[in-house]
Design a protein around this motif. Structure first.
Motif, PDB file in Angstrom:
ATOM      1  N   GLY A 127       0.773  -1.229   0.000  1.00  0.00           N
ATOM      2  CA  GLY A 127       0.000   0.000   0.000  1.00  0.00           C
ATOM      3  C   GLY A 127       0.804   1.278   0.000  1.00  0.00           C
ATOM      4  O   GLY A 127       0.233   2.365  -0.086  1.00  0.00           O
ATOM      5  N   ARG A 128       2.128   1.194   0.083  1.00  0.00           N
ATOM      6  CA  ARG A 128       2.935   2.427   0.077  1.00  0.00           C
ATOM      7  C   ARG A 128       2.890   3.098  -1.297  1.00  0.00           C
ATOM      8  O   ARG A 128       2.993   4.317  -1.405  1.00  0.00           O
ATOM      9  CB  ARG A 128       4.370   2.109   0.473  1.00  0.00           C
ATOM     10  CG  ARG A 128       5.254   3.347   0.632  1.00  0.00           C
ATOM     11  CD  ARG A 128       6.525   3.036   1.396  1.00  0.00           C
ATOM     12  NE  ARG A 128       7.486   4.118   1.366  1.00  0.00           N
ATOM     13  CZ  ARG A 128       7.435   5.205   2.121  1.00  0.00           C
ATOM     14  NH1 ARG A 128       6.436   5.333   2.987  1.00  0.00           N
ATOM     15  NH2 ARG A 128       8.352   6.151   2.048  1.00  0.00           N
ATOM     16  N   LEU A 129       2.746   2.308  -2.339  1.00  0.00           N
ATOM     17  CA  LEU A 129       2.572   2.841  -3.691  1.00  0.00           C
ATOM     18  C   LEU A 129       1.105   3.240  -3.868  1.00  0.00           C
ATOM     19  O   LEU A 129       0.205   2.430  -3.656  1.00  0.00           O
ATOM     20  CB  LEU A 129       2.965   1.786  -4.727  1.00  0.00           C
ATOM     21  CG  LEU A 129       2.669   2.108  -6.189  1.00  0.00           C
ATOM     22  CD1 LEU A 129       3.524   3.275  -6.668  1.00  0.00           C
ATOM     23  CD2 LEU A 129       2.904   0.888  -7.068  1.00  0.00           C
ATOM     24  N   TRP A 130       0.867   4.509  -4.248  1.00  0.00           N
ATOM     25  CA  TRP A 130      -0.507   4.959  -4.478  1.00  0.00           C
ATOM     26  C   TRP A 130      -0.825   4.823  -5.961  1.00  0.00           C
ATOM     27  O   TRP A 130      -0.024   5.170  -6.835  1.00  0.00           O
ATOM     28  CB  TRP A 130      -0.665   6.423  -4.068  1.00  0.00           C
ATOM     29  CG  TRP A 130      -2.030   6.974  -4.426  1.00  0.00           C
ATOM     30  CD1 TRP A 130      -3.202   6.752  -3.778  1.00  0.00           C
ATOM     31  CD2 TRP A 130      -2.348   7.821  -5.547  1.00  0.00           C
ATOM     32  NE1 TRP A 130      -4.233   7.407  -4.404  1.00  0.00           N
ATOM     33  CE2 TRP A 130      -3.739   8.070  -5.496  1.00  0.00           C
ATOM     34  CE3 TRP A 130      -1.578   8.381  -6.576  1.00  0.00           C
ATOM     35  CZ2 TRP A 130      -4.384   8.866  -6.435  1.00  0.00           C
ATOM     36  CZ3 TRP A 130      -2.233   9.165  -7.516  1.00  0.00           C
ATOM     37  CH2 TRP A 130      -3.612   9.400  -7.448  1.00  0.00           C
ATOM     38  N   VAL A 131      -2.023   4.313  -6.260  1.00  0.00           N
ATOM     39  CA  VAL A 131      -2.490   4.158  -7.640  1.00  0.00           C
ATOM     40  C   VAL A 131      -3.889   4.756  -7.730  1.00  0.00           C
ATOM     41  O   VAL A 131      -4.772   4.428  -6.922  1.00  0.00           O
ATOM     42  CB  VAL A 131      -2.518   2.674  -8.067  1.00  0.00           C
ATOM     43  CG1 VAL A 131      -3.040   2.546  -9.502  1.00  0.00           C
ATOM     44  CG2 VAL A 131      -1.135   2.046  -7.945  1.00  0.00           C
ATOM     45  N   LYS A 132      -4.094   5.624  -8.699  1.00  0.00           N
ATOM     46  CA  LYS A 132      -5.405   6.254  -8.886  1.00  0.00           C
ATOM     47  C   LYS A 132      -6.432   5.182  -9.273  1.00  0.00           C
ATOM     48  O   LYS A 132      -6.145   4.333 -10.130  1.00  0.00           O
ATOM     49  CB  LYS A 132      -5.327   7.322  -9.967  1.00  0.00           C
ATOM     50  CG  LYS A 132      -6.620   8.097 -10.182  1.00  0.00           C
ATOM     51  CD  LYS A 132      -6.468   9.187 -11.235  1.00  0.00           C
ATOM     52  CE  LYS A 132      -5.755  10.391 -10.664  1.00  0.00           C
ATOM     53  NZ  LYS A 132      -5.796  11.557 -11.600  1.00  0.00           N
ATOM     54  N   PRO A 133      -7.611   5.187  -8.668  1.00  0.00           N
ATOM     55  CA  PRO A 133      -8.614   4.169  -8.991  1.00  0.00           C
ATOM     56  C   PRO A 133      -8.952   4.101 -10.482  1.00  0.00           C
ATOM     57  O   PRO A 133      -9.100   3.019 -11.039  1.00  0.00           O
ATOM     58  CB  PRO A 133      -9.826   4.595  -8.153  1.00  0.00           C
ATOM     59  CG  PRO A 133      -9.237   5.349  -7.007  1.00  0.00           C
ATOM     60  CD  PRO A 133      -8.045   6.065  -7.570  1.00  0.00           C
ATOM     61  N   TYR A 165      -0.941   9.431 -11.782  1.00  0.00           N
ATOM     62  CA  TYR A 165      -1.811   8.277 -11.564  1.00  0.00           C
ATOM     63  C   TYR A 165      -1.130   7.143 -10.800  1.00  0.00           C
ATOM     64  O   TYR A 165      -1.768   6.130 -10.491  1.00  0.00           O
ATOM     65  CB  TYR A 165      -2.394   7.766 -12.894  1.00  0.00           C
ATOM     66  CG  TYR A 165      -1.420   7.161 -13.873  1.00  0.00           C
ATOM     67  CD1 TYR A 165      -1.150   5.805 -13.868  1.00  0.00           C
ATOM     68  CD2 TYR A 165      -0.807   7.953 -14.837  1.00  0.00           C
ATOM     69  CE1 TYR A 165      -0.279   5.234 -14.791  1.00  0.00           C
ATOM     70  CE2 TYR A 165       0.060   7.403 -15.771  1.00  0.00           C
ATOM     71  CZ  TYR A 165       0.319   6.040 -15.731  1.00  0.00           C
ATOM     72  OH  TYR A 165       1.185   5.483 -16.657  1.00  0.00           O
ATOM     73  N   ALA A 166       0.136   7.264 -10.487  1.00  0.00           N
ATOM     74  CA  ALA A 166       0.824   6.323  -9.605  1.00  0.00           C
ATOM     75  C   ALA A 166       1.971   7.075  -8.953  1.00  0.00           C
ATOM     76  O   ALA A 166       2.663   7.858  -9.627  1.00  0.00           O
ATOM     77  CB  ALA A 166       1.334   5.108 -10.360  1.00  0.00           C
ATOM     78  N   ALA A 167       2.191   6.873  -7.659  1.00  0.00           N
ATOM     79  CA  ALA A 167       3.218   7.644  -6.969  1.00  0.00           C
ATOM     80  C   ALA A 167       3.746   6.883  -5.765  1.00  0.00           C
ATOM     81  O   ALA A 167       3.004   6.137  -5.104  1.00  0.00           O
ATOM     82  CB  ALA A 167       2.654   8.997  -6.516  1.00  0.00           C
ATOM     83  N   ILE A 168       5.040   7.082  -5.486  1.00  0.00           N
ATOM     84  CA  ILE A 168       5.673   6.492  -4.319  1.00  0.00           C
ATOM     85  C   ILE A 168       6.608   7.528  -3.703  1.00  0.00           C
ATOM     86  O   ILE A 168       7.419   8.127  -4.417  1.00  0.00           O
ATOM     87  CB  ILE A 168       6.444   5.196  -4.684  1.00  0.00           C
ATOM     88  CG1 ILE A 168       7.127   4.590  -3.444  1.00  0.00           C
ATOM     89  CG2 ILE A 168       7.465   5.448  -5.778  1.00  0.00           C
ATOM     90  CD1 ILE A 168       6.197   3.867  -2.531  1.00  0.00           C
ATOM     91  N   PRO A 169       6.505   7.803  -2.413  1.00  0.00           N
ATOM     92  CA  PRO A 169       7.477   8.699  -1.784  1.00  0.00           C
ATOM     93  C   PRO A 169       8.833   8.001  -1.685  1.00  0.00           C
ATOM     94  O   PRO A 169       8.900   6.809  -1.357  1.00  0.00           O
ATOM     95  CB  PRO A 169       6.876   8.958  -0.394  1.00  0.00           C
ATOM     96  CG  PRO A 169       6.004   7.772  -0.134  1.00  0.00           C
ATOM     97  CD  PRO A 169       5.485   7.317  -1.457  1.00  0.00           C
TER      98      PRO A 169
END
Length: 487
Positions: A127-133, A165-169
């Motif tokens: 879940g650390r990687l965010w993905v736009k629905p 649409y996808a991001a990771i700190p």
């Protein structure tokens, strides 16, 4: 130190990176990463351009990354790109759509497989990687509740938040794996091959992604869940071994009462009912206990499993009636008064704590109405997906190749609903493994011809494949061609 490790260090440093303010240094670093990880031939390298606008000022929307070469060298661009935004205490690595629209990459973004791989990576990174629905949604932004914990890069998020649409700190060395995944996915989706260790890693990563899309059946986990949750359904496409798994699990619990549901199944069959019988003066009626009462009685002194095959093929609301309220876990036992009381049974029905209910559900059966939500919430659902390892173990080369093609075609082009139609591994296995093994390839070929191809034709004729229709039709043609070549 590798060029990629240097890139990670630069990302972790964020606005404190020594190369901030020097776009040439950033471009040189990214060029070195490309040469190190990807095919260096000009016809691949020339597909991309490097952009860098890195400034030390906090109010600047600094960025650096790769975009496709068919865009202008500055200003707004089209298509997807891999970009990193430096901030305070780290950076944010993203996949982003150009502010000028989807461009030639609309086929990537609109293909279900792209989003499916990203969601698989999100699961792999816990879940650390965010993905736009919805990857095509250009109206919603990165949620502030999420970005508040990221490195401070507010100007970039404000400017480009709607097209990310996808991001990771990127804050620690542990984030390098996620950056690699996004970077490799970006280039793989654009047809650029990896080289050396990077290729070996990505090949393994693709197996991990496939495993996240089609998780394997963990018998120990499901057995433990059945004992804990008591009411459980194995659901999945045809040919994935749901009934076989259910029988095997039930037998490990204890006694088994097995029934199969179908549209003619009634409350009288399953709970209790009046049935006519011949009598000296004509007909008489007797009260008969149904399957649930028999299984519940068997569970009075020891664990017992009521196994319901094809549970969704009956009208569950009518079959269960008021007994649906008994299927609760973790609450005080409930009772319902029976409309008729069979001999040897109490007037009120209460489920024994020793009774477990295990069902199977075929997700490809669209002729049956969706399961009532009041019933659905009372059961736990475990997906049972196709298993490539089972087919590979039999060693029929063309079956392994066609099964891989089948899995890829559905995973890449089918939406979430159509994915539940993917044929299971049973269609690619020898139906009679007890016979002469030298004839196994011929038996598998006949099974593909007489079972799998008719199934795919039914999907197509019934228009069940949606946007994957063309891909599934192509799959059917490839299977037919392969079988013709074996004759």
């Amino acid at each position: 130190m590798t060029a990629f490790q240097q890139l990670i260090d630069a990302m972790r440093a964020g606005r404190d990176w020594s190369g901030m303010g020097d776009p040439n240094q950033a471009r040189e670093l990214m060029a070195a990463v490309y040469t190190e990880r990807y095919h260096g031939a000009a016809h691949h390298k020339d597909r991309y351009q490097l952009r860098a606008n890195l400034q030390k000022k906090e109010e600047a929307a600094s960025y650096a990354g790769w975009i496709t070469a068919d865009n202008p060298t500055s200003g707004a661009y089209q298509g997807t790109s891999f970009v990193w935004f430096p901030g305070a205490g780290g950076s944010i690595a993203v996949l982003v759509i150009g502010t000028d629209g989807f461009g030639a990459d609309s086929h990537i973004l609109g293909r279900p497989g792209h989003g499916r791989r990203l969601r698989a990576l999100r699961a792999l990174h816990q879940g650390r990687l965010w993905v736009k629905p919805d990857l095509l949604d250009l109206n919603s932004r990165v949620p502030e509740t999420l970005s508040a914990d990221w490195p401070a890069a507010e100007p970039a998020l404000k400017t480009y938040g709607q097209v990310i649409y996808a991001a990771i700190p990127v804050q620690t060395s542990a984030d390098a794996n996620a950056v690699e995944d996004l970077l490799d996915l970006f280039f793989a989706e654009h047809g650029t091959p990896l080289t050396g260790k990077a290729r070996t890693r990505w090949d393994k990563r693709q197996q991990d992604i496939a495993g996240a899309i089609f998780p394997s059946f963990d018998e120990t986990h499901v057995l433990s869940l059945l004992k804990e949750r008591r009411f459980l359904i194995l659901e999945g496409p045809p040919g994935t071994g749901k009934t076989r798994w259910a029988i095997r699990l039930a037998e490990q619990i204890g006694g088994v009462t097995q029934v199969q549901f179908h549209p003619a199944r009634t409350y009288e069959d399953f709970i209790v009912g009046l049935f006519p019988r011949p009598a000296s003066n004509g007909l008489a009626f007797e009260v008969r206990a149904g399957d649930l009462l028999h299984a519940n009685q068997a569970a009075a002194t020891a664990p017992h499993v009521l196994l319901i095959d094809e549970i969704n093929r009956a009208d569950l609301g009518r079959v269960l009636g008021e007994a649906v309220m008994l299927f609760e876990v973790g609450e005080a036992p409930r009772r319902v008064r029976l409309p008729q009381v069979p001999d040897g049974h109490p007037p009120e029905l209460e489920l024994s704590p020793n009774l477990l209910v295990l069902g199977t559900r075929n997700t490809a059966d669209r002729s049956i109405a969706r399961m009532d939500l009041a019933i659905r919430r009372r059961f736990a659902f475990i997906p049972v997906w196709p298993d490539l390892e089972v087919v590979a173990a039999e060693g029929v080369d063309f079956a392994v190749r066609l099964f891989s093609d089948c899995i890829h075609s559905f995973a890449e082009y089918a939406d979430d609903e159509t994915l539940w139609l993917v044929p299971g591994h049973a269609y690619f296995l020898d139906p009679r493994p007890d016979l002469d093994p030298t004839d196994r390839p011929a038996r598998v070929a006949r099974r593909l011809e007489l079972e799998l191809l008719p199934l795919l034709r039914d999907y197509l004729d019934e228009r069940l494949c949606g946007g994957a229709t063309e891909a599934i039709a192509g799959l059917s043609d490839r299977i037919s061609s392969t079988l013709m070549g074996l004759r």
